[in-house]
Structure formats: structure tokens, C-alpha cells
Scaffold this motif. Structure first.
Motif, PDB file in Angstrom:
ATOM      1  N   PRO A   1       1.370  -3.620   3.349  1.00 24.10           N
ATOM      2  CA  PRO A   1       1.096  -2.096   3.415  1.00 24.10           C
ATOM      3  C   PRO A   1       2.289  -1.216   3.025  1.00 24.10           C
ATOM      4  CG  PRO A   1       1.983  -2.825   5.496  1.00 24.10           C
ATOM      5  CD  PRO A   1       1.817  -4.221   4.607  1.00 24.10           C
ATOM      6  N   LEU A   2       3.400  -1.918   2.505  1.00 21.09           N
ATOM      7  CA  LEU A   2       4.475  -1.179   1.974  1.00 21.09           C
ATOM      8  C   LEU A   2       4.185   0.069   0.902  1.00 21.09           C
ATOM      9  CD1 LEU A   2       7.544  -0.928   2.264  1.00 21.09           C
ATOM     10  CD2 LEU A   2       7.569  -2.612   0.200  1.00 21.09           C
ATOM     11  N   GLY A   3       3.594  -0.241  -0.058  1.00 22.99           N
ATOM     12  CA  GLY A   3       3.120   0.832  -0.858  1.00 22.99           C
ATOM     13  C   GLY A   3       2.298   1.816  -0.406  1.00 22.99           C
ATOM     14  N   THR A   4       1.361   1.606   0.475  1.00 21.71           N
ATOM     15  CA  THR A   4       0.402   2.520   1.097  1.00 21.71           C
ATOM     16  C   THR A   4       1.030   3.243   2.024  1.00 21.71           C
ATOM     17  OG1 THR A   4      -1.455   0.925   0.806  1.00 21.71           O
ATOM     18  CG2 THR A   4      -1.331   2.772   2.667  1.00 21.71           C
ATOM     19  N   ARG A   5       2.140   2.712   2.696  1.00 20.88           N
ATOM     20  CA  ARG A   5       3.046   3.635   3.704  1.00 20.88           C
ATOM     21  C   ARG A   5       4.132   4.797   3.023  1.00 20.88           C
ATOM     22  NH1 ARG A   5       5.099  -1.526   7.495  1.00 20.88           N
ATOM     23  NH2 ARG A   5       3.377  -1.641   8.774  1.00 20.88           N
ATOM     24  N   ARG A   6       4.743   3.935   2.017  1.00 13.98           N
ATOM     25  CA  ARG A   6       5.713   4.818   1.019  1.00 13.98           C
ATOM     26  C   ARG A   6       4.805   6.150   0.684  1.00 13.98           C
ATOM     27  NH1 ARG A   6       8.927  -0.068  -2.200  1.00 13.98           N
ATOM     28  NH2 ARG A   6      10.407  -0.354  -0.535  1.00 13.98           N
ATOM     29  N   ARG A   7       3.539   6.050   0.271  1.00 13.65           N
ATOM     30  CA  ARG A   7       3.164   7.071  -0.458  1.00 13.65           C
ATOM     31  C   ARG A   7       2.570   8.200   0.611  1.00 13.65           C
ATOM     32  NH1 ARG A   7       1.318   2.793  -3.470  1.00 13.65           N
ATOM     33  NH2 ARG A   7       1.274   3.108  -5.924  1.00 13.65           N
TER      34      ARG A   7
ATOM     35  N   HIS B   1      -2.635  14.944   9.546  1.00 13.95           N
ATOM     36  CA  HIS B   1      -3.924  15.173  10.183  1.00 13.95           C
ATOM     37  C   HIS B   1      -4.668  15.428   8.989  1.00 13.95           C
ATOM     38  CE1 HIS B   1      -2.540  19.108  11.050  1.00 13.95           C
ATOM     39  NE2 HIS B   1      -3.823  19.557  10.522  1.00 13.95           N
ATOM     40  N   HIS B   2      -4.222  16.228   7.939  1.00 13.82           N
ATOM     41  CA  HIS B   2      -4.705  16.712   6.457  1.00 13.82           C
ATOM     42  C   HIS B   2      -5.058  15.426   5.694  1.00 13.82           C
ATOM     43  CE1 HIS B   2      -4.029  20.848   7.549  1.00 13.82           C
ATOM     44  NE2 HIS B   2      -4.822  21.217   6.411  1.00 13.82           N
ATOM     45  N   LEU B   3      -4.080  14.430   5.910  1.00 18.33           N
ATOM     46  CA  LEU B   3      -4.208  12.987   4.976  1.00 18.33           C
ATOM     47  C   LEU B   3      -5.440  12.398   5.512  1.00 18.33           C
ATOM     48  CD1 LEU B   3      -0.279  12.431   4.543  1.00 18.33           C
ATOM     49  CD2 LEU B   3      -2.069  13.817   2.974  1.00 18.33           C
ATOM     50  N   ALA B   4      -5.219  12.334   6.933  1.00 16.59           N
ATOM     51  CA  ALA B   4      -6.535  11.336   7.511  1.00 16.59           C
ATOM     52  C   ALA B   4      -7.648  12.249   7.237  1.00 16.59           C
ATOM     53  CB  ALA B   4      -6.513  11.656   8.976  1.00 16.59           C
ATOM     54  N   GLU B   5      -7.787  13.475   7.124  1.00 20.70           N
ATOM     55  CA  GLU B   5      -9.244  13.990   6.922  1.00 20.70           C
ATOM     56  C   GLU B   5      -9.475  13.996   5.164  1.00 20.70           C
ATOM     57  OE1 GLU B   5      -8.768  18.135   7.515  1.00 20.70           O
ATOM     58  OE2 GLU B   5      -8.808  18.116   9.609  1.00 20.70           O
TER      59      GLU B   5
ATOM     60  N   GLU C   1      -7.665   3.830  -2.030  1.00 21.75           N
ATOM     61  CA  GLU C   1      -7.973   5.223  -1.461  1.00 21.75           C
ATOM     62  C   GLU C   1      -6.625   5.982  -1.354  1.00 21.75           C
ATOM     63  OE1 GLU C   1     -11.967   3.831   1.168  1.00 21.75           O
ATOM     64  OE2 GLU C   1     -10.162   4.451   2.177  1.00 21.75           O
ATOM     65  N   VAL C   2      -5.554   5.359  -0.733  1.00 24.59           N
ATOM     66  CA  VAL C   2      -4.450   5.895  -0.517  1.00 24.59           C
ATOM     67  C   VAL C   2      -3.658   6.484  -2.080  1.00 24.59           C
ATOM     68  CG1 VAL C   2      -1.832   5.983   0.363  1.00 24.59           C
ATOM     69  CG2 VAL C   2      -3.798   5.350   2.022  1.00 24.59           C
ATOM     70  N   ARG C   3      -3.647   5.448  -2.823  1.00 23.96           N
ATOM     71  CA  ARG C   3      -2.902   5.626  -4.085  1.00 23.96           C
ATOM     72  C   ARG C   3      -3.759   6.696  -4.702  1.00 23.96           C
ATOM     73  NH1 ARG C   3      -2.970   0.723  -8.292  1.00 23.96           N
ATOM     74  NH2 ARG C   3      -4.969   1.331  -8.709  1.00 23.96           N
ATOM     75  N   ALA C   4      -5.141   7.012  -4.668  1.00 18.94           N
ATOM     76  CA  ALA C   4      -5.782   7.890  -5.383  1.00 18.94           C
ATOM     77  C   ALA C   4      -5.454   9.185  -4.728  1.00 18.94           C
ATOM     78  CB  ALA C   4      -7.239   7.682  -5.207  1.00 18.94           C
ATOM     79  N   MET C   5      -5.450   9.232  -3.391  1.00 19.34           N
ATOM     80  CA  MET C   5      -4.973  10.327  -2.521  1.00 19.34           C
ATOM     81  C   MET C   5      -3.676  10.962  -2.815  1.00 19.34           C
ATOM     82  SD  MET C   5      -4.688  10.754   1.580  1.00 19.34           S
ATOM     83  CE  MET C   5      -3.141   9.911   1.708  1.00 19.34           C
ATOM     84  N   TYR C   6      -2.773   9.837  -3.251  1.00 19.25           N
ATOM     85  CA  TYR C   6      -1.310  10.396  -3.609  1.00 19.25           C
ATOM     86  C   TYR C   6      -1.279  10.950  -5.075  1.00 19.25           C
ATOM     87  CZ  TYR C   6       3.692   9.271  -4.746  1.00 19.25           C
ATOM     88  OH  TYR C   6       4.936   9.385  -4.913  1.00 19.25           O
ATOM     89  N   GLU C   7      -2.023  10.500  -5.712  1.00 20.74           N
ATOM     90  CA  GLU C   7      -1.988  11.006  -7.096  1.00 20.74           C
ATOM     91  C   GLU C   7      -2.723  12.377  -7.168  1.00 20.74           C
ATOM     92  OE1 GLU C   7      -0.788   9.765 -10.044  1.00 20.74           O
ATOM     93  OE2 GLU C   7      -0.107   8.202  -8.839  1.00 20.74           O
ATOM     94  N   ASP C   8      -3.596  12.709  -6.213  1.00 19.28           N
ATOM     95  CA  ASP C   8      -4.078  13.893  -6.235  1.00 19.28           C
ATOM     96  C   ASP C   8      -3.398  15.027  -5.559  1.00 19.28           C
ATOM     97  OD1 ASP C   8      -6.074  15.836  -6.228  1.00 19.28           O
ATOM     98  OD2 ASP C   8      -6.752  15.388  -4.303  1.00 19.28           O
ATOM     99  N   LEU C   9      -2.392  14.683  -4.473  1.00 14.32           N
ATOM    100  CA  LEU C   9      -1.926  15.517  -3.579  1.00 14.32           C
ATOM    101  C   LEU C   9      -0.333  15.730  -3.946  1.00 14.32           C
ATOM    102  CD1 LEU C   9      -3.393  14.751  -0.327  1.00 14.32           C
ATOM    103  CD2 LEU C   9      -4.259  16.368  -2.092  1.00 14.32           C
ATOM    104  N   TRP C  10       0.343  14.887  -4.566  1.00 14.95           N
ATOM    105  CA  TRP C  10       1.793  14.656  -4.424  1.00 14.95           C
ATOM    106  C   TRP C  10       2.355  15.825  -5.414  1.00 14.95           C
ATOM    107  CZ3 TRP C  10       5.405  14.410  -8.608  1.00 14.95           C
ATOM    108  CH2 TRP C  10       4.952  13.983  -9.861  1.00 14.95           C
ATOM    109  N   ARG C  11       1.841  16.491  -6.226  1.00 13.55           N
ATOM    110  CA  ARG C  11       2.072  17.873  -7.222  1.00 13.55           C
ATOM    111  C   ARG C  11       1.399  18.941  -6.293  1.00 13.55           C
ATOM    112  NH1 ARG C  11       1.650  15.212 -12.988  1.00 13.55           N
ATOM    113  NH2 ARG C  11      -0.291  14.383 -11.929  1.00 13.55           N
ATOM    114  N   ALA C  12       0.439  18.884  -5.504  1.00 13.41           N
ATOM    115  CA  ALA C  12      -0.402  19.783  -5.153  1.00 13.41           C
ATOM    116  C   ALA C  12       0.230  20.874  -3.971  1.00 13.41           C
ATOM    117  CB  ALA C  12      -1.626  19.551  -4.490  1.00 13.41           C
ATOM    118  N   ASP C  13       0.072  22.021  -3.690  1.00 16.05           N
ATOM    119  CA  ASP C  13       0.536  22.828  -2.805  1.00 16.05           C
ATOM    120  C   ASP C  13      -0.535  22.598  -1.362  1.00 16.05           C
ATOM    121  OD1 ASP C  13       1.508  24.829  -1.156  1.00 16.05           O
ATOM    122  OD2 ASP C  13       1.492  26.494  -2.527  1.00 16.05           O
TER     123      ASP C  13
END
Length: 269
Positions: A122-128, A140-144, A169-181
């Protein structure tokens, strides 16, 4: 009628004598002759590296059918390399064609190639997730975003393994959100501040501290300053009030030892 494309294989295996197949054989024979004259002809290579690689892929929960499909080779060819043909009384193949070896050795156990329910670190998932929280994303936003309950989200992060499907799924979420406000996705200023404070208290690294090729590496450390592991990185940590990361802690200890040695040397002079 054979479905093989016209070329060398169709000429040899299906007896096609069209211009395309004949030309392919002619080119093959010409190149073969040149290679033999040059001493570079290598029609066969050792099958052992291929066998070892296939076993390694299987240990990562990749099935033989999947490996064959990714390498674009017949599954029975891989079975022969692994176990031979017992019905014919033959053992594992000792030699394979170079093209087959290259195709199989090119297959890697990436997340996309693993079965969705394969358990992985789970290391990469946790880090993201930690990185997103560090820049203000409430959990809770990430959970949603993942369509799971906050409770299940927390449990997933705490487990010793994670499903490949969840990691993707977490990797895709990370790519979507890490530069978002976060405010543009419904997070409140108070929630953002709480998330940042929560991450800071646990020394969770933000996205800028990770490269795509290191975030899944268990031996890698986040580069908080762009110079972590050096005395310049130590000073940057102090300047920005960031707790020392392991590489900078080591660099700071080495600098202190140098200073102590220099002071002792000066005292003896």
C-alpha cells in the motif's frame, strides 16, 4: 484459409506462394546469409532467462494467459518453456527464438498488467493520499472521490496490502487532484487548513516532494527542498520550518561531526 498475415510465417506454415510471402522469405534468406558470413547469426538463445522471468511474473500473480497475451505469443509456447511437453515426453525447452525471448522479457508486472484483485504493497497508495492531504484535501473529500465511506477509506490506508484496483483508483485521483484547488471542489478554508495541519503534524510530504518514478519506491524518500540529503537541504528545512527528513537528518549529523572534528583540530593547534 489461414488468418495469419502474409509474410514469412504464412509462406512456411501455410504454403502461401503469393508475392508478399515470397518476398518476405527472400529477404529473410538474404539477411540470414549476410549474418552467417558476418558471424552474427543467432537463430536461438538460451531459454533460461525467459523461464526465470515468466516465473517472476507468475509470482506477482500474473497468469500465463495474461503473460502470453501481453507478449503476443502462444500460451503453449510458454508452457513448453516452463514445463516442456509431457505428452510427448519432452522436458522444458532449452532454446528459444530471439524475438520470442525479447517479447517475453519486455513484459513487466505493472499495475495495469496485474489482476484487479491482486494484493500489493500500500506504500504508493498511502503516499499519494498523504500528499493530497498535505496540500489541503480533507480526507472525507478524498473518500467521496473514490465513492467509499470515510471509515472504509481509513481502513484501506491502514491495511498491510491494497487491491490493485484500489491502487489504480487512488493513482487516478492523485493525477486529477494534486494540482487542483480544493476550494473549487467544495472544500472549505477551515477544512483545508485542518487537513494541512493534520499532515504537517505527521510529516506527510506534499506532491512536490515526490517524482512519479520514486513515489512507489520503498527505498525512496521525499525531497522536500529540492536538495534533500545535502547541507543545503538541511538549511532549507530550517529556513522553511520543515522537520528534517531522513536524508537531511543524516546530512546534518555528518556536518556536525565535521564541525566537531574541525573544532578539536583547532584546539590542538
Amino acid at each position: 484459409m489461414s488468418e495469419r498475415p502474409h509474410g514469412y510465417a504464412r509462406y512456411k506454415l501455410d504454403g502461401c506462394r503469393c508475392y508478399t510471402c515470397g518476398y518476405a522469405v527472400s529477404r529473410y534468406d538474404e539477411n540470414r546469409t549476410k549474418a552467417i558470413i558476418a558471424g552474427t547469426w543467432q537463430p536461438w538463445v538460451d531459454a533460461e532467462p525467459v523461464r526465470v522471468h515468466v516465473r517472476s511474473l507468475q509470482s506477482c500473480s500474473m497468469g500465463l494467459r495474461t503473460i502470453a497475451a501481453l507478449a503476443e505469443v502462444d500460451r503453449k509456447r510458454l508452457q513448453s518453456i516452463l514445463n516442456g511437453r509431457p505428452e510427448r515426453g519432452t522436458g522444458p525447452q532449452e532454446k528459444v527464438r530471439p524475438a520470442l525471448a525479447a517479447a517475453v522479457l519486455a513484459v513487466e508486472p505493472t499495475l495495469e498488467n496485474l489482476a484487479p484483485r491482486t494484493l500489493i504493497s500500500p506504500l504508493g497508495t498511502r503516499r499519494r493520499v498523504h500528499a493530497l492531504v498535505a496540500v489541503g484535501w480533507p480526507q472525507h473529500h478524498l473518500a467521496e472521490h473514490l465513492a467509499v465511506s470515510p471509515g472504509n477509506f481509513s481502513q484501506t490506508l491502514g491495511r498491510p496490502n491494497v487491491l490493485v484496483s484500489r491502487a489504480l483508483e487512488v493513482r487516478a485521483m492523485y493525477e486529477d487532484l494534486w494540482r487542483a484547488d480544493p476550494t473549487e471542489r467544495g472544500a472549505t478554508p477551515a477544512g483545508i487548513e485542518r487537513a494541512k495541519r493534520y499532515a504537517a503534524e505527521r510529516s506527510w510530504a506534499p506532491p512536490g516532494a515526490w517524482d512519479d518514478d520514486t513515489i512507489d519506491d520503498p527505498t525512496a524518500h521525499p525531497d522536500w527542498t529540492g536538495h534533500c540529503g545535502t547541507t543545503r537541504g538541511v538549511d532549507a528545512h530550517a529556513e522553511h520550518g520543515i522537520p528534517l527528513c531522513p536524508p537531511c537528518r543524516t546530512a546534518a549529523e555528518k556536518r556536525q561531526l565535521r564541525r566537531t572534528a574541525h573544532a578539536l583540530s583547532a584546539a590542538r593547534a
